[in-house]
Design an enzyme around this catalytic site. Structure first.
Site, PDB file in Angstrom:
ATOM      1  N   SER A 245      36.491  36.083  40.212  1.00 32.86           N
ATOM      2  CA  SER A 245      37.547  35.097  39.977  1.00 32.86           C
ATOM      3  C   SER A 245      37.106  33.664  40.249  1.00 32.86           C
ATOM      4  O   SER A 245      36.115  33.403  40.922  1.00 32.86           O
ATOM      5  CB  SER A 245      38.817  35.383  40.786  1.00 32.86           C
ATOM      6  OG  SER A 245      39.339  36.647  40.470  1.00 32.86           O
ATOM      7  N   SER A 283      37.861  39.198  36.333  1.00 27.89           N
ATOM      8  CA  SER A 283      37.869  37.910  37.006  1.00 27.89           C
ATOM      9  C   SER A 283      39.210  37.230  36.788  1.00 27.89           C
ATOM     10  O   SER A 283      39.679  37.120  35.654  1.00 27.89           O
ATOM     11  CB  SER A 283      36.738  37.021  36.454  1.00 27.89           C
ATOM     12  OG  SER A 283      36.688  35.781  37.124  1.00 27.89           O
ATOM     13  N   ASP A 285      41.007  33.971  36.513  1.00 29.03           N
ATOM     14  CA  ASP A 285      40.606  32.583  36.253  1.00 29.03           C
ATOM     15  C   ASP A 285      41.861  31.745  36.052  1.00 29.03           C
ATOM     16  O   ASP A 285      42.432  31.704  34.952  1.00 29.03           O
ATOM     17  CB  ASP A 285      39.701  32.533  35.028  1.00 29.03           C
ATOM     18  CG  ASP A 285      38.521  33.497  35.149  1.00 29.03           C
ATOM     19  OD1 ASP A 285      38.109  33.769  36.289  1.00 29.03           O
ATOM     20  OD2 ASP A 285      38.030  33.976  34.112  1.00 29.03           O
TER      21      ASP A 285
END
Length: 361
Positions: A245, A283, A285
């Site tokens: 992330s 991830s 984001d």
């Protein structure tokens, strides 16, 4: 300037390696170049297994609350958490500090902001609070299930926030984070933008914890394959390569509408892409952008008035976000050393001398 080459503690920044960057940075090349912004850290490095912390950001300084800032949010990939964004989407504003920590402490960060506001800004707390608390995952190096981040650590980060040059690397919420399978964490950069005979600043702060090693790209040069020889994270099967992330906070003193702030937040994606990432499914984001201009405009009881840069003139501000994001990520990597943490897991530092050799050639 010296602050462009190293942090206050003497750690190297990306420019010290000879990496070429476009655009003109602010005095400290940091989000704190935007007037009023303060950043604070609590860093927890204890024993063999604790590698975590909290980062706090005050949009107008710790003593100036109750006056919302215009804001916009963008989610590039939703495997993460940032609280308060439903209200930001509804109202285009928020009126409190931002805290960033590890994934399993995001609730503590939220509660810590409330406790700090009750103590220092009771009028704000007595109305209602929807704090902005965000996270990235540090479970490779940190005992993430150990409840090591506590409310007092959040309050300390809020209390000790400063303007001026700030530390980067393994500090605050970025303490246990990795990027492109190198040690990373907290990074920042800024750009100056002129409009209508006025100089403005765009600042970016990232908590970088994303990317697979072979993706790493610096100033357009693909370097990940060249540095594959020391990648212990590849053997860690609980998290796929590229997982982790990234949180980005974009700030400016240019007058913007909330939807323009959201457009600024979307440009973070382009800045990250310049460092090589394609954006992993695992991830989270999440990007928040805000403008500190138009003071008190959202607090009027009859009619509020907003000044704003015309949409047709925003391209230089978009470019500033992209440039500052790219450099902030590389600063988070450069201002770092090897770290060993939970269960002996090790993350190597970016090979600075090799990279300097590439760009000195």
């Amino acid at each position: 300037m010296g602050s462009h080459l190293q942090t206050p503690g003497g750690k190297p920044r990306a420019r010290s390696l000879g990496i070429p960057f476009r655009g003109t940075p602010g005095e400290w090349n940091a989000i704190t170049d935007v007037p009023g912004i303060e950043v604070g850290y609590t860093t927890l490095i204890e024993g063999p297994n604790v590698r975590t912390g909290v980062t706090a950001i005050h949009p107008r300084g710790r003593n100036d609350y109750g006056d919302p800032v215009a804001a916009g949010f963008h989610c590039q990939n939703g495997n993460g958490e940032m609280t308060g964004v439903s209200w930001i989407s509804e109202s285009g504003t928020f009126a409190g500090p931002v805290a960033i920590t590890n994934t399993h402490a995001v609730g503590i960060a939220h509660a810590g902001i409330v406790a700090w506001a009750v103590r220092d800004h009771p009028a704000l707390a007595d109305t209602w609070l929807l704090p902005v608390a965000a996270e990235t995952w540090d479970g490779y190096l940190n005992d993430i299930n150990g409840h090591h981040v506590q409310e007092r650590h959040v309050i300390n980060a809020l209390d000790t926030a400063v303007s001026g040059p700030i530390e980067e690397g393994s500090v605050g919420g970025g303490t246990g984070m990795n990027c492109y399978h190198f040690k990373a964490g907290s990074g920042t950069a800024s750009r100056r933008v002129g409009h209508a005979k006025t100089d403005y600043t765009v600042g970016v702060f990232v908590q970088a914890n994303f990317g697979n090693r072979d993706e790493l790209t610096i100033a357009g040069v693909r370097l990940g394959d060249e540095f594959k020889d020391d990648d212990p994270m590849l053997a860690y099967r609980l998290a796929p390569p590229g997982a982790g992330s990234v949180i980005a906070i974009v700030a400016t003193d240019a007058p913007l509408l909330p939807h323009q702030c959201a457009a600024m937040a979307r440009r973070v994606t382009s800045g990250l892409a310049r460092t090589g990432t394609s954006g992993s499914h695992y991830s989270g984001d999440l990007f928040l952008a805000f403008s500190t201009a138009n003071e008190n405009a959202f607090m009027q009881t009859r009619y509020g008035r907003l000044q704003f840069v015309p949409w047709s003139q925003l391209d230089p501000f978009f470019e500033a976000v992209v440039q500052a994001t790219e450099e902030a990520v590389l600063n988070s990597l450069t201002a770092n050393e090897d770290m060993t943490g939970r269960d002996g897991h090790r993350t190597p530092a970016l090979p600075r001398e090799k990279i300097a050799g590439v760009f000195n050639r």
